[in-house]
Write a protein that holds these residues in place. Sequence first.
Motif, PDB file in Angstrom:
ATOM      1  N   LEU A   1       0.834  -1.195   0.000  1.00  0.00           N
ATOM      2  CA  LEU A   1       0.000   0.000   0.000  1.00  0.00           C
ATOM      3  C   LEU A   1       0.868   1.244   0.000  1.00  0.00           C
ATOM      4  CD1 LEU A   1      -2.623  -1.003   2.733  1.00  0.00           C
ATOM      5  CD2 LEU A   1      -2.852  -1.229   0.258  1.00  0.00           C
ATOM      6  N   SER A   2       0.404   2.256  -0.687  1.00  0.00           N
ATOM      7  CA  SER A   2       1.079   3.550  -0.604  1.00  0.00           C
ATOM      8  C   SER A   2       0.680   4.205   0.711  1.00  0.00           C
ATOM      9  CB  SER A   2       0.664   4.447  -1.776  1.00  0.00           C
ATOM     10  OG  SER A   2      -0.705   4.809  -1.655  1.00  0.00           O
ATOM     11  N   ASN A   3       1.413   5.216   1.121  1.00  0.00           N
ATOM     12  CA  ASN A   3       1.074   5.893   2.369  1.00  0.00           C
ATOM     13  C   ASN A   3      -0.299   6.546   2.275  1.00  0.00           C
ATOM     14  OD1 ASN A   3       2.223   6.509   5.044  1.00  0.00           O
ATOM     15  ND2 ASN A   3       1.839   8.626   4.434  1.00  0.00           N
ATOM     16  N   GLU A   4      -0.625   7.091   1.090  1.00  0.00           N
ATOM     17  CA  GLU A   4      -1.948   7.687   0.897  1.00  0.00           C
ATOM     18  C   GLU A   4      -3.043   6.649   1.067  1.00  0.00           C
ATOM     19  OE1 GLU A   4      -4.606   9.955  -2.548  1.00  0.00           O
ATOM     20  OE2 GLU A   4      -2.524   9.387  -2.955  1.00  0.00           O
TER      21      GLU A   4
ATOM     22  N   GLN B   1       6.793   2.761   8.888  1.00  0.00           N
ATOM     23  CA  GLN B   1       5.659   2.475   9.765  1.00  0.00           C
ATOM     24  C   GLN B   1       5.629   3.410  10.971  1.00  0.00           C
ATOM     25  OE1 GLN B   1       3.044  -0.013   9.537  1.00  0.00           O
ATOM     26  NE2 GLN B   1       3.728   0.159   7.416  1.00  0.00           N
ATOM     27  N   GLN B   2       6.796   3.826  11.423  1.00  0.00           N
ATOM     28  CA  GLN B   2       6.845   4.793  12.528  1.00  0.00           C
ATOM     29  C   GLN B   2       6.247   6.130  12.089  1.00  0.00           C
ATOM     30  OE1 GLN B   2      10.947   4.932  13.946  1.00  0.00           O
ATOM     31  NE2 GLN B   2      11.058   2.700  13.845  1.00  0.00           N
ATOM     32  N   ALA B   3       6.594   6.552  10.880  1.00  0.00           N
ATOM     33  CA  ALA B   3       6.044   7.804  10.352  1.00  0.00           C
ATOM     34  C   ALA B   3       4.533   7.694  10.180  1.00  0.00           C
ATOM     35  CB  ALA B   3       6.711   8.144   9.016  1.00  0.00           C
ATOM     36  N   LEU B   4       4.069   6.507   9.743  1.00  0.00           N
ATOM     37  CA  LEU B   4       2.627   6.288   9.583  1.00  0.00           C
ATOM     38  C   LEU B   4       1.925   6.409  10.921  1.00  0.00           C
ATOM     39  CD1 LEU B   4       0.117   5.378   7.975  1.00  0.00           C
ATOM     40  CD2 LEU B   4       0.813   3.005   8.437  1.00  0.00           C
TER      41      LEU B   4
END
Length: 230
Positions: free
Chosen positions: A87-90, A117-120
């Motif tokens: 998956l893209s971050n969007e 994943q930390q940024a997400l």
Amino acid sequence: MRATASNFGELWLKLTRIHCWQKVYNGLNLDGLGKMVIWYENRTFKCERYINEFDYGYERGRMAIARDVLLLDSTLREGEQAPDVRLSNEQRLRLAQALDEFGVNFIEISPIVSVEQQALMRELLGLGMNAEVVAHLRASEQDIELARRLDARWVALFLSTSDVHLENKLRLSREQALELVQKTIGYAKEHGMKVRFTCEDAGRTGTEYLYEVCRAAESVGVDRISVPDT
């Protein structure tokens, strides 16, 4: 019927016709089956338990334990571990917002996997969703420290409890595992976090020892205990 965030609950239940079966015993010690029926009402999942007593024909009686059902979605953790899923971050953010609008209570991700994943997790926590974002972690103070830096409110700590895992994967004795359970849950609670503890490989864990693990977790204030077969 087209699936949207607002009607997905009704559609899902119509398609799957969920029935969760549990073993129950009535006052006469007759072996029967209890059925937990789940439905969607006012964008909230509800459940009631019914009793089926085979020896006396079919009798359905509602017990006084109707309660809300809390849903945890792990698509952003286990879902992305499936082959060929990327998956893209969007897409991740859109999915999380749709799950939140749908009424899911917990959204699980694993910040220990990658910086991405930390940024997400930071982004999800900043969206102001009703759903709680749960950081899925090992029973490790190092992992908990990472979750603290991300301002996580909920953490899900997992530790294998079966002898085969303790001996061959973790190289821990039962006593050492119990100490680790209390140490890590206590550490997270001391820092103001809500904690779910998962007894990994519980299906192959001896019953008495599984009780010991759960009591150890309870003694240091765990908020939820998960007993999976994986």
